[in-house]
Design a protein around this motif. Structure first.
Motif, mmCIF file in Angstrom:
data_model
loop_
_atom_site.group_PDB
_atom_site.id
_atom_site.type_symbol
_atom_site.label_atom_id
_atom_site.label_comp_id
_atom_site.label_asym_id
_atom_site.label_seq_id
_atom_site.Cartn_x
_atom_site.Cartn_y
_atom_site.Cartn_z
ATOM 1 N N LEU A 197 55.202 72.091 55.207
ATOM 2 C CA LEU A 197 53.844 72.271 54.694
ATOM 3 C C LEU A 197 52.812 72.354 55.816
ATOM 4 C CD1 LEU A 197 53.927 69.779 51.684
ATOM 5 C CD2 LEU A 197 54.373 72.236 51.665
ATOM 6 N N LEU A 198 53.192 71.921 56.999
ATOM 7 C CA LEU A 198 52.263 71.912 58.135
ATOM 8 C C LEU A 198 52.292 73.222 58.926
ATOM 9 C CD1 LEU A 198 53.032 68.289 59.304
ATOM 10 C CD2 LEU A 198 50.935 69.086 58.194
ATOM 11 N N ALA A 199 53.244 74.089 58.652
ATOM 12 C CA ALA A 199 53.371 75.338 59.402
ATOM 13 C C ALA A 199 52.237 76.301 59.060
ATOM 14 C CB ALA A 199 54.712 75.995 59.094
ATOM 15 N N GLY A 200 51.726 76.957 60.071
ATOM 16 C CA GLY A 200 50.735 78.014 59.864
ATOM 17 C C GLY A 200 49.330 77.551 59.557
ATOM 18 N N LEU A 201 49.034 76.290 59.806
ATOM 19 C CA LEU A 201 47.682 75.798 59.539
ATOM 20 C C LEU A 201 46.701 76.336 60.575
ATOM 21 C CD1 LEU A 201 48.358 72.071 58.650
ATOM 22 C CD2 LEU A 201 47.590 73.874 57.112
ATOM 23 N N PRO A 202 45.426 76.388 60.221
ATOM 24 C CA PRO A 202 44.425 76.779 61.222
ATOM 25 C C PRO A 202 44.414 75.783 62.379
ATOM 26 C CG PRO A 202 43.445 76.672 59.014
ATOM 27 C CD PRO A 202 44.830 76.116 58.909
ATOM 28 N N ASP A 203 43.994 76.245 63.541
ATOM 29 C CA ASP A 203 43.915 75.356 64.708
ATOM 30 C C ASP A 203 42.802 74.334 64.557
ATOM 31 O OD1 ASP A 203 46.021 76.649 65.983
ATOM 32 O OD2 ASP A 203 44.675 78.134 66.869
ATOM 33 N N THR A 204 41.715 74.741 63.925
ATOM 34 C CA THR A 204 40.587 73.847 63.668
ATOM 35 C C THR A 204 40.173 74.007 62.213
ATOM 36 O OG1 THR A 204 38.976 75.521 64.324
ATOM 37 C CG2 THR A 204 39.733 73.992 66.048
ATOM 38 N N PHE A 240 56.669 61.334 49.593
ATOM 39 C CA PHE A 240 57.522 61.733 48.480
ATOM 40 C C PHE A 240 56.878 61.336 47.151
ATOM 41 C CE2 PHE A 240 60.763 60.349 45.407
ATOM 42 C CZ PHE A 240 61.392 61.556 45.158
ATOM 43 N N LEU A 241 56.396 60.101 47.069
ATOM 44 C CA LEU A 241 55.752 59.617 45.842
ATOM 45 C C LEU A 241 54.471 60.388 45.550
ATOM 46 C CD1 LEU A 241 56.257 55.781 46.385
ATOM 47 C CD2 LEU A 241 57.563 57.288 44.862
ATOM 48 N N LEU A 242 53.688 60.676 46.588
ATOM 49 C CA LEU A 242 52.454 61.438 46.403
ATOM 50 C C LEU A 242 52.757 62.872 45.976
ATOM 51 C CD1 LEU A 242 50.476 60.063 49.458
ATOM 52 C CD2 LEU A 242 50.013 59.587 47.038
ATOM 53 N N GLY A 243 53.838 63.438 46.481
ATOM 54 C CA GLY A 243 54.255 64.776 46.053
ATOM 55 C C GLY A 243 54.603 64.805 44.577
ATOM 56 N N ALA A 270 56.481 73.972 45.505
ATOM 57 C CA ALA A 270 56.373 73.733 46.948
ATOM 58 C C ALA A 270 56.084 72.265 47.242
ATOM 59 C CB ALA A 270 55.282 74.617 47.555
ATOM 60 N N ALA A 271 55.310 71.619 46.379
ATOM 61 C CA ALA A 271 54.934 70.220 46.597
ATOM 62 C C ALA A 271 56.155 69.311 46.624
ATOM 63 C CB ALA A 271 53.958 69.754 45.523
ATOM 64 N N THR A 272 57.163 69.632 45.828
ATOM 65 C CA THR A 272 58.348 68.775 45.800
ATOM 66 C C THR A 272 59.584 69.456 46.382
ATOM 67 O OG1 THR A 272 58.764 69.466 43.509
ATOM 68 C CG2 THR A 272 57.574 67.386 43.842
ATOM 69 N N GLY A 273 59.500 70.746 46.631
ATOM 70 C CA GLY A 273 60.671 71.474 47.103
ATOM 71 C C GLY A 273 60.708 71.746 48.596
ATOM 72 N N ALA A 278 50.944 76.667 52.243
ATOM 73 C CA ALA A 278 52.295 77.038 52.658
ATOM 74 C C ALA A 278 52.831 78.198 51.821
ATOM 75 C CB ALA A 278 53.228 75.833 52.564
ATOM 76 N N VAL A 279 52.622 78.142 50.516
ATOM 77 C CA VAL A 279 53.087 79.210 49.637
ATOM 78 C C VAL A 279 52.334 80.507 49.932
ATOM 79 C CG1 VAL A 279 53.189 79.973 47.229
ATOM 80 C CG2 VAL A 279 53.839 77.645 47.823
ATOM 81 N N ALA A 280 51.024 80.399 50.104
ATOM 82 C CA ALA A 280 50.214 81.593 50.373
ATOM 83 C C ALA A 280 50.610 82.240 51.699
ATOM 84 C CB ALA A 280 48.728 81.228 50.372
ATOM 85 N N VAL A 281 50.833 81.426 52.719
ATOM 86 C CA VAL A 281 51.239 81.961 54.027
ATOM 87 C C VAL A 281 52.627 82.587 53.927
ATOM 88 C CG1 VAL A 281 51.860 81.310 56.398
ATOM 89 C CG2 VAL A 281 49.725 80.488 55.391
ATOM 90 N N ASP A 282 53.550 81.914 53.235
ATOM 91 C CA ASP A 282 54.900 82.462 53.058
ATOM 92 C C ASP A 282 54.870 83.813 52.349
ATOM 93 O OD1 ASP A 282 56.007 80.261 54.301
ATOM 94 O OD2 ASP A 282 56.785 79.347 52.443
ATOM 95 N N ALA A 283 53.952 83.964 51.400
ATOM 96 C CA ALA A 283 53.832 85.213 50.641
ATOM 97 C C ALA A 283 52.890 86.211 51.299
ATOM 98 C CB ALA A 283 53.358 84.908 49.226
#
Length: 165
Positions: A93-100, A128-131, A84-87, A61-66
């Motif tokens: 976090l799911l935006a911009g993922l590869p299709d496969t 939330f706890l895992l983040g 990014a993990a907690t913010g 997510a951070v890499a795609v945003d940048a």
């Protein structure tokens, strides 16, 4: 031929896979994490796999945003990934993922993360706890670093030195 976007995901997934083994250089950390996951009602194997995919998703997510390419990914600061993990919201976090995904295990883990995100309730609470666990792991690595701002590339170098795949 693999696209740069797919290569970027592969770098992010690798970061997730090497994170916990590097943190576990001090064996008590693994025992503490297992105890914490169990106390929160999270299966240890599932929780650790979710932390791995969470790390990959946060980094991606951070890499795609940048607008980072796969070649530029190594310069990404671990502090930014931890933020990014907690913010970010889980769905962000799911935006911009590869299709496969080249690795079926990654695709399955992302789908579980997606399911947890959209199911809400107890599942969102577990994310939330895992983040928080992920942020803690990233901070542990950053604190061990002699350099002021640990990067993803530094983590990969440590993983190579430790003989991790």
């Amino acid at each position: 031929m693999t696209s740069d976007h797919d290569m970027l995901w592969c770098r992010c997934a690798l970061l997730g896979r090497v994170l916990l083994p590097l943190v576990d250089e001090e064996p008590w950390r693994q025992a503490r994490r297992h105890e914490t996951l169990g106390a929160r009602g999270i299966d240890v194997a599932t929780g650790e796999r979710m932390i791995e995919v969470f790390a990959a998703l946060a980094a991606h997510a951070v890499a795609v945003d940048a607008s980072l390419s796969a070649a530029e990914f190594d310069a990404l600061s671990l502090n930014v990934v931890a933020d990014a993990a907690t913010g970010k919201h889980d769905y962000e976090l799911l935006a911009g993922l590869p299709d496969t995904f080249a690795d079926d295990h990654d695709g399955q883990a992302v789908n579980v993360f997606r399911l947890y995100t959209y199911k809400g309730g107890q599942y969102s609470h577990q994310l939330f706890l895992l983040g928080r666990e992920l942020r803690y792991a990233l901070n542990v690595l950053a604190e061990r670093s002699p350099t002021p701002s640990l990067t993803c590339g530094d983590v990969f170098r440590r993983a190579d030195e430790a003989g991790l795949p």
